[in-house]
Design an enzyme around this catalytic site. Structure first.
Site, short mmCIF file in Angstrom:
data_model
loop_
_atom_site.label_atom_id
_atom_site.label_comp_id
_atom_site.label_asym_id
_atom_site.label_seq_id
_atom_site.Cartn_x
_atom_site.Cartn_y
_atom_site.Cartn_z
N HIS A 120 0.91 -1.39 0.08
CA HIS A 120 -0.26 0.01 -0.22
C HIS A 120 0.82 1.53 0.04
O HIS A 120 1.02 2.17 -0.95
CB HIS A 120 -1.15 0.74 1.11
O1 RIB Z 1 -4.69 -0.72 5.38
C1 RIB Z 1 -3.54 -0.38 4.88
C2 RIB Z 1 -2.58 0.35 5.29
O2 RIB Z 1 -2.82 0.55 6.43
C3 RIB Z 1 -1.38 0.72 5.51
O3 RIB Z 1 -1.07 2.21 5.47
C4 RIB Z 1 -0.55 -0.05 6.14
O4 RIB Z 1 0.24 0.10 7.10
C5 RIB Z 1 -1.88 0.06 7.76
O5 RIB Z 1 -0.87 1.21 8.04
#
Ligand code: RIB
Ligand code: CA
Length: 313
Positions: free
Chosen positions: A239
């Protein structure tokens, strides 16, 4: 000209990779790192940010621990994905990068005040620090060029069926940042689920053959194991680095400027982000919402960063 950036994060395996990309690429001038409670407690996310900067051989970028709990929601941490340390997988030694004694919000404020031009804030954890900054220092709104956020989703969630973790963890903070008037660009799960760390990607990283590449493989292998256990993913979505890649090369992600809302009250949907992609509502467009991802370009940037840092350290 390199883009001045403040990174607000909750390392976290994918945050860790975002840190590597931010310090490796010449298009980014990383001014400061603030951490927040999210994937793990704020003490652990600060330690992990220090670990990653130390691993990358980076000195001179201050790291401070920010808010240890959400504005109003009870603290929920993402240890079921990131483990007890928040960076489970590799064994880390003592970081060489010190902890800045300031509160993370004060570090962000001081960094903005010292900047000769507006600074881009990359927020890849719960938005508690950013909302707290804007509450305490409304004058900082003008000092922020934009906030590029990993958060939300134009479709389903992850932490709950309809809410993505960063927004769910502190939905009041997300709503305040969204409503602050500071420009925001959102990289949601609908984008990040296009960036799966497949076997091919892992093999490309492994083939770099450096100690840093090996640590990244260990991090991503652990990340993949919990993503498979929890959601049955064949490979984990990376992500957070997409936010940095988008700053480096805006063609990496397409977006739509639409009306966006954060659900605060739904008993089953609290923390959901509602993007009016078909303009069915009479909502003023208030956010840039990510839609498409150029996977090849993204992975070239991400793997190129690991390669560059591996050669240097
Ligand atoms: O949902 C994904 C996010 O939540 C990313 O930033 C992961 O690191 C968690 O913080
Ligand atoms: Ca994160």
């Amino acid at each position: 000209m390199p883009i001045p950036v403040i990174l607000d994060c909750d390392p976290g395996h994918d945050d860790a990779m975002a840190i590597l990309l931010a310090v490796a690429h010449p298009a980014i001038d990383l001014r400061a790192v603030a951490t927040v409670a999210g994937n793990q407690t704020v003490e652990k996310t600060a330690l992990n940010a220090r670990r990653m900067l130390s691993l990358a051989g980076v000195t001179g970028v201050p790291v401070a621990a920010g808010c240890d709990r959400p504005l109003a929601a009870p603290l929920e941490i993402g240890d079921y994905v990131h483990g007890e340390s928040g960076l489970d997988g590799p064994a880390f030694g003592e970081p060489s990068v010190p902890l800045d004694p300031r509160h993370g919000v004060d570090l962000i404020h001081d960094t903005l005040a010292a900047a000769a031009e507006p600074v881009t804030v990359v927020a890849i954890g719960p938005l508690t620090n950013i909302a707290t900054l804007l509450r305490r220092h409304p004058e900082d709104r003008e000092r922020i060029r934009e906030v590029v956020i990993m958060g939300g989703s134009t479709d389903r969630g992850n932490h709950t069926p309809y809410a993505e973790f960063n927004v769910y963890a502190d939905p009041e903070a997300a709503a305040e940042v969204l409503g602050s008037g500071v420009p925001t660009t959102w990289v949601g799960l609908n984008v990040s689920h296009q960036a799966l760390v497949t076997a091919d990607v892992l093999a490309r990283i492994e083939a770099l053959g450096t100690p840093l590449a090996r640590v990244c493989v260990e991090l991503l292998t652990f990340f993949g194991s919990t993503y498979h256990e929890t959601w049955g993913f064949p490979a984990p979505p990376l992500h957070d680095p997409i936010t940095v890649a988008y700053l480096i090369d805006p063609t990496v992600m397409t977006y739509e400027r639409v009306g966006l809302r954060v659900e605060l009250d739904g008993p089953h949907t609290r923390g959901a982000t509602v993007a009016d992609l078909h303009r069915r509502m009479d909502w003023e467009p208030n956010a840039n919402v990510g839609i498409g991802l150029d996977r090849d370009r993204f992975w070239d940037l991400m793997i190129g960063a690991i390669e560059a840092l591996g050669r240097a350290s």
